[in-house]
Enzyme design. Structure first.
Site, short mmCIF file in Angstrom:
data_model
loop_
_atom_site.label_atom_id
_atom_site.label_comp_id
_atom_site.label_asym_id
_atom_site.label_seq_id
_atom_site.Cartn_x
_atom_site.Cartn_y
_atom_site.Cartn_z
N GLU A 36 20.35 -11.95 -5.02
CA GLU A 36 19.25 -12.55 -4.28
C GLU A 36 19.68 -13.01 -2.88
O GLU A 36 18.93 -12.88 -1.92
CB GLU A 36 18.65 -13.73 -5.05
CG GLU A 36 17.87 -13.32 -6.29
CD GLU A 36 16.68 -12.42 -5.97
OE1 GLU A 36 16.12 -12.53 -4.85
OE2 GLU A 36 16.31 -11.60 -6.82
N TYR A 119 11.97 -19.53 -2.83
CA TYR A 119 11.92 -18.18 -3.39
C TYR A 119 13.14 -17.87 -4.25
O TYR A 119 13.03 -17.41 -5.38
CB TYR A 119 11.79 -17.11 -2.29
CG TYR A 119 12.15 -15.75 -2.82
CD1 TYR A 119 11.27 -15.04 -3.63
CD2 TYR A 119 13.42 -15.21 -2.60
CE1 TYR A 119 11.62 -13.83 -4.18
CE2 TYR A 119 13.79 -14.00 -3.14
CZ TYR A 119 12.89 -13.32 -3.93
OH TYR A 119 13.25 -12.13 -4.50
N ASP A 137 7.70 -13.95 -1.87
CA ASP A 137 8.44 -13.43 -0.72
C ASP A 137 7.50 -12.59 0.13
O ASP A 137 6.28 -12.61 -0.08
CB ASP A 137 9.66 -12.62 -1.17
CG ASP A 137 9.28 -11.30 -1.83
OD1 ASP A 137 8.10 -11.12 -2.20
OD2 ASP A 137 10.15 -10.42 -1.95
N CYS A 191 2.59 -1.21 -2.21
CA CYS A 191 1.80 -1.94 -1.20
C CYS A 191 2.70 -2.24 0.01
O CYS A 191 2.99 -3.39 0.33
CB CYS A 191 1.23 -3.22 -1.80
SG CYS A 191 -0.07 -3.99 -0.79
N CYS A 198 -3.02 3.77 -0.66
CA CYS A 198 -4.00 2.99 -1.42
C CYS A 198 -4.76 3.85 -2.45
O CYS A 198 -5.29 3.32 -3.42
CB CYS A 198 -5.00 2.34 -0.46
SG CYS A 198 -4.26 1.10 0.62
N CYS A 201 -3.35 3.42 -5.86
CA CYS A 201 -3.02 2.04 -6.21
C CYS A 201 -3.90 1.54 -7.36
O CYS A 201 -5.13 1.62 -7.27
CB CYS A 201 -3.20 1.14 -4.99
SG CYS A 201 -2.91 -0.61 -5.33
N CYS A 207 -9.35 -4.74 -4.76
CA CYS A 207 -8.67 -5.16 -3.53
C CYS A 207 -9.69 -5.27 -2.41
O CYS A 207 -10.27 -4.26 -1.98
CB CYS A 207 -7.58 -4.16 -3.17
SG CYS A 207 -6.71 -4.54 -1.63
#
Length: 344
Positions: A36, A119, A137, A191, A198, A201, A207
Site C-alpha cells: 500500500e 485510505y 482512493d 471506470c 462504458c 460496464c 450510472c
C-alpha cells in the site's frame, strides 16, 4: 440499483477481471502495508517490481527495522516520494521497539502510525483483518462521483466527508476485503479516468453520469496543482578515479539522498568551485528537464576533469564505480548510467 446490488455488481465483475497480485495472496499485514505504501501515487505496473525487490530484501518487519536508511532509500530509488520510504523505516522501528514487533490489527491503531492516512489504514485493516472499513482512493472517488453524479469537489472537506459516507454505505454486509479490492480494480481497469468503455460496464443502467453523457466531467476538483519551476546546477567533478558527492539533508525533495554538489540557481549565487574548475583538464555541460508532481526541475550537469581530486570537508570523495551504491534521485541516476558507468 441499491447499495447491496452496487457492491454485488462490483464483486461479480471483479471475479472475472481481477488482477493477480502478490500482496493479494496473503493476510500478512506487513506485506499488505508495504504494497500500500509503494502504491501511493504509483501505478501497479510501476510499483510491482519495487514491491518484489523490497520484499526480497526485507521479508519481515524486523529485517526492515534493522536495515539502514541508506539501504531503504536505495531500494526505493526511482520510485519517488521518498518520504514514504523514510516513514516506512521509522514505523518499522517503532513497531519493533514499541509494539513488540506486532502490527496493529484494527483501523484506529493502524492510523496512528507515521506515514499512514485514512485510505491506507482502511486498506490494511480491511485486507489483513477484514474490518468493515471502506477504502476511498482516486479510483473510488471517480466511480462514486460518476455513478451518483456528485458535484462536490473531491479535494474539499465537504466533498471528502460525503464520499466517505457514500463509500461506507456501499459496503456489503460481508466480504469487505473482497469488495474493497474489487472497487479499486474496477476503477483501475474499467471506470478509468479517460475514455472508459462504458458500453460494457455493469453499472451503466444506474450510472447517472453515463445516462446524461457527462462521464468525462467527473470527478470534480476545486483546485489545480501549481507547478513550481526550479533550476539546479550539478557539478560533476572527478579525477577519473574519485568523484564528489553530497547528501541532501534539508526538508526538501530527495531528503537524505545523495547527489553531485549542487547549487540552485538564484541571483548572484556564488560558485563554490570557481577556482577549482579553472584547473580542469576538460569540461562539458549537459542539461535535462525532470518533472515531479508539483515541480519542474531544469537541471544542468557541469562536468570537470582534474588531475587529482582535492580533499574537501563539505563533500564525500568516492570511487566512481561506487557511485551506483548510493541512493540518488532519478535525475542523477540517469546521468550516472548514461555518462559515468559506461566508462567504468
Amino acid at each position: 440499483m441499491d447499495s447491496t446490488d452496487f457492491a454485488y455488481q462490483i464483486i461479480k465483475w471483479y471475479k472475472k477481471n481481477k488482477r493477480v497480485l502478490p500482496w493479494r495472496k496473503t493476510k500478512n499485514p506487513y506485506v499488505i502495508w508495504i504494497s500500500e505504501i509503494i502504491l501511493q501515487q504509483t501505478k501497479v505496473n510501476q510499483g510491482l517490481p519495487y514491491f518484489n525487490k523490497f520484499i526480497d530484501s526485507c521479508p519481515d518487519i524486523n529485517t526492515l527495522a534493522k536495515s539502514s536508511e541508506e539501504t531503504i532509500l536505495k531500494l526505493w530509488q526511482g520510485l519517488g516520494y521518498y518520504s514514504r520510504a523514510r516513514n516506512l523505516h521509522f514505523t518499522a522501528k517503532f513497531i519493533v521497539h514499541e509494539l513488540n514487533g506486532v502490527f496493529p490489527n484494527n483501523y484506529d491503531e493502524i492510523i496512528k502510525l507515521k506515514g499512514i492516512g485514512k485510505y491506507t489504514a482502511a486498506a490494511i485493516s480491511s485486507f489483513a483483518f477484514n474490518e468493515k472499513k471502506a477504502v476511498v482512493d482516486g479510483n473510488v472517488y471517480r466511480i462514486l462521483s460518476r455513478y451518483h453524479k456528485i458535484k462536490d469537489p473531491i479535494d474539499s472537506t465537504i466533498g471528502q466527508k460525503l464520499f466517505e459516507k457514500i463509500a461506507t454505505d456501499s459496503l456489503p454486509k460481508k466480504d469487505h476485503s473482497i469488495y474493497n479490492q474489487a472497487i479499486m480494480d474496477f476503477g483501475a481497469l474499467q471506470c478509468i479516468p479517460k475514455n472508459p468503455n462504458c458500453q460494457c460496464c455493469p453499472l451503466k443502467p444506474k450510472c447517472i453520469a453515463y445516462g446524461e453523457k457527462v462521464v468525462g466531467s467527473f470527478p470534480y476538483k476545486a483546485k489545480k496543482n501549481k507547478i513550481k519551476k526550479r533550476w539546479f546546477n550539478f557539478f560533476v567533478i572527478t579525477d577519473g578515479e574519485f568523484i564528489y558527492l553530497e547528501k541532501r539533508t534539508e526538508n526538501d525533495i530527495w531528503k537524505n539522498l545523495y547527489q553531485f554538489p549542487m547549487i540552485e540557481q538564484k541571483l548572484q549565487t556564488p560558485n563554490p568551485f570557481e577556482n577549482l574548475t579553472k584547473k580542469a583538464t576538460y569540461s562539458n555541460n549537459s542539461s535535462c528537464v525532470h518533472h515531479l508532481s508539483h515541480q519542474k526541475i531544469n537541471a544542468n550537469f557541469w562536468s570537470y576533469g582534474l588531475d587529482f581530486l582535492p580533499k574537501n570537508k563539505n563533500y564525500l570523495s568516492v570511487k566512481v564505480e561506487s557511485v551506483k551504491n548510493y541512493p540518488v534521485p532519478k535525475i542523477v541516476e540517469n546521468f550516472i548510467n548514461e555518462n559515468l558507468l559506461v566508462k567504468h
